[in-house]
Design a protein around this motif. Structure first.
Motif, PDB file in Angstrom:
ATOM      1  N   UNK A 209       0.860  -1.219  -0.060  1.00  0.00           N
ATOM      2  CA  UNK A 209      -0.059   0.043  -0.175  1.00  0.00           C
ATOM      3  C   UNK A 209       1.028   1.239  -0.028  1.00  0.00           C
ATOM      4  N   UNK A 210       0.411   2.502  -0.605  1.00  0.00           N
ATOM      5  CA  UNK A 210       1.254   3.638  -0.365  1.00  0.00           C
ATOM      6  C   UNK A 210       1.329   4.237   0.888  1.00  0.00           C
ATOM      7  N   UNK A 211       2.473   4.736   1.111  1.00  0.00           N
ATOM      8  CA  UNK A 211       2.616   5.385   2.269  1.00  0.00           C
ATOM      9  C   UNK A 211       3.681   6.891   2.036  1.00  0.00           C
ATOM     10  N   UNK A 212       3.218   7.798   2.837  1.00  0.00           N
ATOM     11  CA  UNK A 212       4.055   9.071   2.528  1.00  0.00           C
ATOM     12  C   UNK A 212       5.621   8.908   2.664  1.00  0.00           C
ATOM     13  N   UNK A 213       6.374   9.219   1.851  1.00  0.00           N
ATOM     14  CA  UNK A 213       7.841   9.096   2.106  1.00  0.00           C
ATOM     15  C   UNK A 213       8.123   7.384   1.945  1.00  0.00           C
ATOM     16  N   UNK A 214       7.212   6.559   1.809  1.00  0.00           N
ATOM     17  CA  UNK A 214       7.652   5.085   1.784  1.00  0.00           C
ATOM     18  C   UNK A 214       7.977   4.695   3.193  1.00  0.00           C
TER      19      UNK A 214
ATOM     20  N   UNK B 153      15.219   9.961   2.302  1.00  0.00           N
ATOM     21  CA  UNK B 153      15.885   9.708   0.932  1.00  0.00           C
ATOM     22  C   UNK B 153      17.430   9.228   1.110  1.00  0.00           C
ATOM     23  N   UNK B 154      17.636   8.296   0.350  1.00  0.00           N
ATOM     24  CA  UNK B 154      18.771   7.689   0.646  1.00  0.00           C
ATOM     25  C   UNK B 154      19.489   7.044  -0.765  1.00  0.00           C
ATOM     26  N   UNK B 155      20.873   6.897  -0.890  1.00  0.00           N
ATOM     27  CA  UNK B 155      21.390   6.256  -2.055  1.00  0.00           C
ATOM     28  C   UNK B 155      20.847   4.808  -2.280  1.00  0.00           C
ATOM     29  N   UNK B 156      20.838   4.463  -3.442  1.00  0.00           N
ATOM     30  CA  UNK B 156      20.169   3.321  -3.768  1.00  0.00           C
ATOM     31  C   UNK B 156      21.080   2.039  -3.349  1.00  0.00           C
ATOM     32  N   UNK B 157      22.335   2.204  -2.946  1.00  0.00           N
ATOM     33  CA  UNK B 157      23.109   1.162  -2.373  1.00  0.00           C
ATOM     34  C   UNK B 157      23.239   1.173  -1.044  1.00  0.00           C
ATOM     35  N   UNK B 158      22.611   2.034  -0.245  1.00  0.00           N
ATOM     36  CA  UNK B 158      22.972   1.804   1.219  1.00  0.00           C
ATOM     37  C   UNK B 158      22.191   0.826   1.852  1.00  0.00           C
TER      38      UNK B 158
ATOM     39  N   UNK C  90      15.188  -0.775   2.587  1.00  0.00           N
ATOM     40  CA  UNK C  90      13.941  -1.486   2.170  1.00  0.00           C
ATOM     41  C   UNK C  90      12.639  -0.419   2.462  1.00  0.00           C
ATOM     42  N   UNK C  91      13.040   0.827   3.167  1.00  0.00           N
ATOM     43  CA  UNK C  91      12.072   1.903   3.220  1.00  0.00           C
ATOM     44  C   UNK C  91      12.711   3.168   2.944  1.00  0.00           C
ATOM     45  N   UNK C  92      11.924   3.900   2.936  1.00  0.00           N
ATOM     46  CA  UNK C  92      12.336   5.425   2.438  1.00  0.00           C
ATOM     47  C   UNK C  92      12.366   5.383   0.803  1.00  0.00           C
ATOM     48  N   UNK C  93      12.925   6.326   0.335  1.00  0.00           N
ATOM     49  CA  UNK C  93      12.833   6.798  -1.092  1.00  0.00           C
ATOM     50  C   UNK C  93      14.022   6.677  -1.695  1.00  0.00           C
ATOM     51  N   UNK C  94      14.531   5.708  -2.436  1.00  0.00           N
ATOM     52  CA  UNK C  94      15.703   5.587  -3.170  1.00  0.00           C
ATOM     53  C   UNK C  94      16.006   6.895  -4.294  1.00  0.00           C
TER      54      UNK C  94
END
Length: 310
Positions: free
Chosen positions: A21-26, A168-173, A177-181
């Motif tokens: 389901x959608x959630x703000x900022x994932x 917001x994080x780098x894709x390789x961090x 599995x949460x937040x926004x790549x």
């Protein structure tokens, strides 16, 4: 009465669908608890994953759902047997759309939405106890101006900017599995007509490139009758239903929620402030590229231990 214990695969499948389901900022601010003997799920809030500045919530007013003494318990879902034994309430292809549903923050085409599709999306919202309003171009321009003002406020608010950037994080961090790549953030509108959320809180073209977006965005407004705790849950159900139906029809979706974070701007979003229900979400719809998807946590992470037998 005899109660059949759930097969282990069924809870994992249900929770896999739920966490999509959608959630703000994932942020995915939820947990689930299973009583296998009673075939019942509890949906619980995870306040430690909430956004204190961006999405603080309000003190509950009226009856809480489903237990006033337990405000963290948002809902109980009881599995009552095969869906084949009951009339279908939703389209059969919406379950498959769960795995394809995600935000696309890329430019959409100018292809219009057929009136029949708008009506179908409106009916999906109505089935969940909400209403979907499609404003005309002049009304849409007004909503976008309010969204732009909210985006400006968000960027200059130190606490909100820091909170937003935290997710917001780098894709390789690790633990991504949460937040926004960064890959899912997408570009900004080169015309500065469509105020997309700048999750990095630093609008620099070298970080978020600019591209021209659709000149006439299609924005649907999700409205509930009241603004109580139950209405927030209905709004979430309606958003999910509308989004899944849009996905099944090949539409892309992104959310313009900035103005809802500021009480004065949110009041101005209503079609007739003071006489129509509160706005719960602005939904941008259109035909365009799918875009990358945000990650989701595994069911085992969000599913608590089985409740004791009664």
């Amino acid at each position: 009465m005899h109660t059949t214990t759930l097969d282990a695969v069924i809870p994992e499948t249900c929770v896999s669908a739920a966490v999509a389901a959608p959630s703000i900022h994932n942020t995915q601010p939820w947990r689930f608890c299973l009583d296998a003997e009673a075939a019942t799920f509890q949906v619980r809030a995870a306040p430690e994953r909430g956004l204190r500045h961006t999405d603080p919530g309000w003190s509950p007013v009226g009856r809480l759902l489903p237990a006033p003494e337990d405000p963290g318990l948002l809902a109980v879902v009881r599995l009552v047997g095969s869906a084949a034994r009951r009339p279908m309430r939703h389209r059969a292809d919406l379950y498959e759309a769960i795995w394809r549903r995600h935000s696309s923050r890329l430019p959409f085409s100018g292809r219009p939405l057929p009136p029949s599709l708008r009506n179908e999306l409106g009916e999906a919202a109505r089935m969940e106890g909400a209403r979907l309003w499609f404003p005309d171009p002049v009304e849409t321009a007004g909503l976008l101006r309010l969204t732009a003002e909210a985006e400006r406020r968000n960027r200059v608010d130190t606490d909100r900017a820091a909170e937003s950037n935290l997710w917001v994080h780098r894709d390789l961090e690790p633990h991504s599995d949460v937040g926004l790549p960064r890959a899912v953030l997408g570009p900004q509108d080169a015309r500065e007509h469509l105020p997309l959320r700048d999750f990095t809180a630093q609008r620099h073209t070298e970080r978020l490139v600019a591209r021209p977006f659709e000149a006439a965005p299609v924005v649907a407004v999700l409205i509930t009758e009241h603004d109580r705790r139950a209405d927030w849950l209905r709004a979430g159900q309606a958003l999910q239903h509308v989004w899944l139906l849009a996905t099944a029809h090949g539409l892309r979706v992104s959310l313009l929620h900035q103005a809802l974070e500021w009480p004065d701007l949110r009041r101005s979003l209503s079609p007739t402030p003071g006489r129509t229900g509160p706005v719960q979400m602005l939904i941008r719809l259109g035909y365009g590229p799918e875009g990358p998807a945000s990650p989701r946590r595994a069911p085992i992470v969000v599913l608590d231990e089985v409740l004791p037998s009664r």
